[in-house]
Enzyme design. Structure first.
Site, PDB file in Angstrom:
ATOM      1  N   TYR A 112     -62.145  -6.685  22.644  1.00  0.00           N
ATOM      2  CA  TYR A 112     -60.909  -6.034  23.080  1.00  0.00           C
ATOM      3  C   TYR A 112     -61.184  -4.532  23.233  1.00  0.00           C
ATOM      4  O   TYR A 112     -61.823  -3.933  22.359  1.00  0.00           O
ATOM      5  CB  TYR A 112     -59.841  -6.306  22.016  1.00  0.00           C
ATOM      6  CG  TYR A 112     -58.498  -5.685  22.262  1.00  0.00           C
ATOM      7  CD1 TYR A 112     -57.706  -6.063  23.329  1.00  0.00           C
ATOM      8  CD2 TYR A 112     -58.004  -4.718  21.391  1.00  0.00           C
ATOM      9  CE1 TYR A 112     -56.460  -5.502  23.529  1.00  0.00           C
ATOM     10  CE2 TYR A 112     -56.751  -4.148  21.583  1.00  0.00           C
ATOM     11  CZ  TYR A 112     -55.990  -4.538  22.661  1.00  0.00           C
ATOM     12  OH  TYR A 112     -54.762  -3.970  22.852  1.00  0.00           O
ATOM     13  N   ASP A 184     -62.108 -11.848  16.044  1.00  0.00           N
ATOM     14  CA  ASP A 184     -60.774 -11.597  16.600  1.00  0.00           C
ATOM     15  C   ASP A 184     -60.352 -12.945  17.186  1.00  0.00           C
ATOM     16  O   ASP A 184     -60.859 -13.376  18.220  1.00  0.00           O
ATOM     17  CB  ASP A 184     -60.839 -10.498  17.664  1.00  0.00           C
ATOM     18  CG  ASP A 184     -59.465 -10.169  18.249  1.00  0.00           C
ATOM     19  OD1 ASP A 184     -58.609 -11.080  18.298  1.00  0.00           O
ATOM     20  OD2 ASP A 184     -59.251  -9.030  18.674  1.00  0.00           O
ATOM     21  N   LYS A 209     -49.156 -11.409  19.845  1.00  0.00           N
ATOM     22  CA  LYS A 209     -49.294 -12.304  20.992  1.00  0.00           C
ATOM     23  C   LYS A 209     -48.588 -13.639  20.726  1.00  0.00           C
ATOM     24  O   LYS A 209     -47.384 -13.695  20.782  1.00  0.00           O
ATOM     25  CB  LYS A 209     -50.784 -12.466  21.325  1.00  0.00           C
ATOM     26  CG  LYS A 209     -51.531 -11.124  21.442  1.00  0.00           C
ATOM     27  CD  LYS A 209     -51.134 -10.322  22.676  1.00  0.00           C
ATOM     28  CE  LYS A 209     -51.567  -8.860  22.666  1.00  0.00           C
ATOM     29  NZ  LYS A 209     -52.976  -8.588  22.419  1.00  0.00           N
TER      30      LYS A 209
HETATM   31  C1  LIG Z   1     -53.563  -7.299  21.964  1.00  0.00           C
HETATM   32  C2  LIG Z   1     -54.847  -7.533  21.297  1.00  0.00           C
HETATM   33  C3  LIG Z   1     -55.230  -6.796  20.187  1.00  0.00           C
HETATM   34  C4  LIG Z   1     -54.396  -5.644  19.670  1.00  0.00           C
HETATM   35  O1  LIG Z   1     -53.182  -6.074  19.175  1.00  0.00           O
HETATM   36  P1  LIG Z   1     -51.903  -5.082  19.139  1.00  0.00           P
HETATM   37  O2  LIG Z   1     -50.912  -5.847  18.344  1.00  0.00           O
HETATM   38  O3  LIG Z   1     -51.518  -4.869  20.574  1.00  0.00           O
HETATM   39  O4  LIG Z   1     -52.340  -3.826  18.479  1.00  0.00           O
HETATM   40  C5  LIG Z   1     -56.427  -7.099  19.596  1.00  0.00           C
HETATM   41  N1  LIG Z   1     -57.218  -8.086  20.052  1.00  0.00           N
HETATM   42  C6  LIG Z   1     -56.882  -8.821  21.122  1.00  0.00           C
HETATM   43  C7  LIG Z   1     -57.792  -9.888  21.584  1.00  0.00           C
HETATM   44  C8  LIG Z   1     -55.690  -8.564  21.777  1.00  0.00           C
HETATM   45  O5  LIG Z   1     -55.377  -9.283  22.855  1.00  0.00           O
END
Ligand SMILES: *Cc1c(COP(=O)(O)O)cnc(C)c1O
Length: 391
Positions: A112, A184, A209
């Protein structure tokens, strides 16, 4: 809920989503209360001194936070979890908890973009070196591990370009050399990929998400193995991390319907991905759930489903034509983030340093929402007409 707490380990994933952490609800309610709390009172001096109370201070946990964290740890199959105010905060807090000056971090090249910025900025300033590795490295990761490498960080599928990593092979090689493996795990929502069963020590998610699922809350969460938990939790408390009670509640609420939402996202995304694959304007569709995707074999081996996020490479065309296509869309919004109920599209240009992005045409990232897929196809059909007219 039944009076006896069910043994979660004997229950299937869908059932665990429904029953996990229900013990934090009181007075017969199905859901826990939203505790807005800073002060927690102690009845006696003795109780203050011996720190025996379950809750001591707002930031150190409430029944609302414990319910969400326990439910996430159950979902992910980890030991315990802790909430952060965003996915980005969860990633930075977790990295800082395990890395110190002089350490080396191996970061997947498809990470990311904010994670990359954090490594190249703040971690570098602290004297922590990051090198990026090919997401398809597998057990070859061993060749990149140095005596001072502490953490191998994965993200699978990769941001934007969707490469599926061989996590068991990476974890095996990393553990042999004494490194910890972080992932992640946002794409799978922790539901379609069991990070701990595949060898990870720490799983981080942007709950923003799919867990929240309604595009209305920012939240992150870190889940750890039993061995990794004490070091993480100590640093987490020292950094003063926590999150707002309403946000934690919304995330727990989202979690209960994660299975049904993801199933529909997956089904709709398959339909759109297959339709896009058949269009003459499209060079490739990058979606591991498609049988001809390069990551399909490992995805099928390690994942139990796919979410609604995939990418498309168009045949070479002008920026103006892409703009004409996207500007006129009615159902696809243009915006960052994903995992909500609505469909989205954004053009992107991947930033890679360990590998190279060689696609000739422009790339688009789609999030397929819960609309009827035929309506989405009609919207894109008209988009392709605009693209053709201007190219
Ligand atoms: C959106 C996202 C993040 C960061 O999350 P936020 O809640 O926007 O800070 C980290 N990793 C991935 C894969 C993401 O899609």
């Amino acid at each position: 809920m039944a009076k006896n707490k069910p043994d979660l380990t004997t229950l299937k994933a869908e059932t665990r989503l429904v029953v996990a952490a229900r013990e934090y609800a009181e007075h017969g309610m199905v859901n826990p209360a939203v505790y807005h709390a800073s002060t927690v009172l102690y009845p006696t001096v003795k109780s203050l001194r011996d720190e025996s109370q379950a809750y001591s201070y707002g930031r150190e946990g409430t029944p609302t936070s414990r319910a969400f964290e326990t439910a996430i740890a159950t979902l992910e199959g980890g030991h315990d979890a802790a909430v952060s105010p965003s996915g980005a905060a969860a990633i930075s807090t977790t990295l800082l908890a395990f890395l110190k000056t002089g350490d080396h971090l191996l970061m997947v090249d498809t990470t990311y973009h904010r994670t990359r910025k954090f490594c190249d900025g703040l971690l570098k300033g602290l004297g922590i070196e990051t090198t990026y590795y090919d997401p398809l490295a597998g057990s070859d990761i061993a060749a990149h591990i140095r005596p001072n490498t502490r953490v191998v960080f994965c993200e699978s599928p990769g941001s934007q370009t969707m490469e599926v990593q061989d996590i068991p092979a990476i974890a095996d090689a990393a553990h042999k050399k004494g490194c910890l493996v972080f992932i992640d795990n946002t794409w799978s929502a922790g539901f379609y990929f069991n990070a701990f069963a595949h060898g990870c020590d720490v799983s981080i998610q942007a709950a923003t998400k799919y867990i929240v699922g309604h595009s209305d809350t920012m939240l992150g969460v870190t889940t750890c193995s039993k061995e990794a938990w004490p070091q993480f939790k100590e640093a987490y408390l020292l950094m003063g991390q926590f999150a707002g009670p309403d946000d934690m509640y919304l995330a727990l609420r989202g979690l209960r319907t994660l299975d049904v939402r993801l199933e529909r996202h997956h089904r709709n995304a398959m339909k759109l991905a297959e339709w896009l694959r058949g269009r003459s304007e499209v060079e490739t569709v990058l979606y591991p759930a498609l049988s001809n995707d390069p990551g399909h074999r490992i995805w099928k081996r390690d994942f139990t489903g796919a979410c609604g996020l995939f990418s498309v490479v168009l045949k070479p065309t002008s920026r103006e034509s892409v703009a004409a296509m996207l500007n006129g869309l009615n159902l696809f919004g243009m915006g960052f983030s994903w995992g909500g109920f609505e469909s989205l599209v954004v053009p992107f240009k991947p930033h890679r340093t360990a590998t190279s992005w060689t696609a000739m045409g422009p790339a688009l990232r789609f999030h397929i929402g819960l609309e009827n897929p035929d309506d989405l196809i009609d919207d894109l059909k008209q988009g392709f007409e605009r693209l053709k007219k201007t190219s």
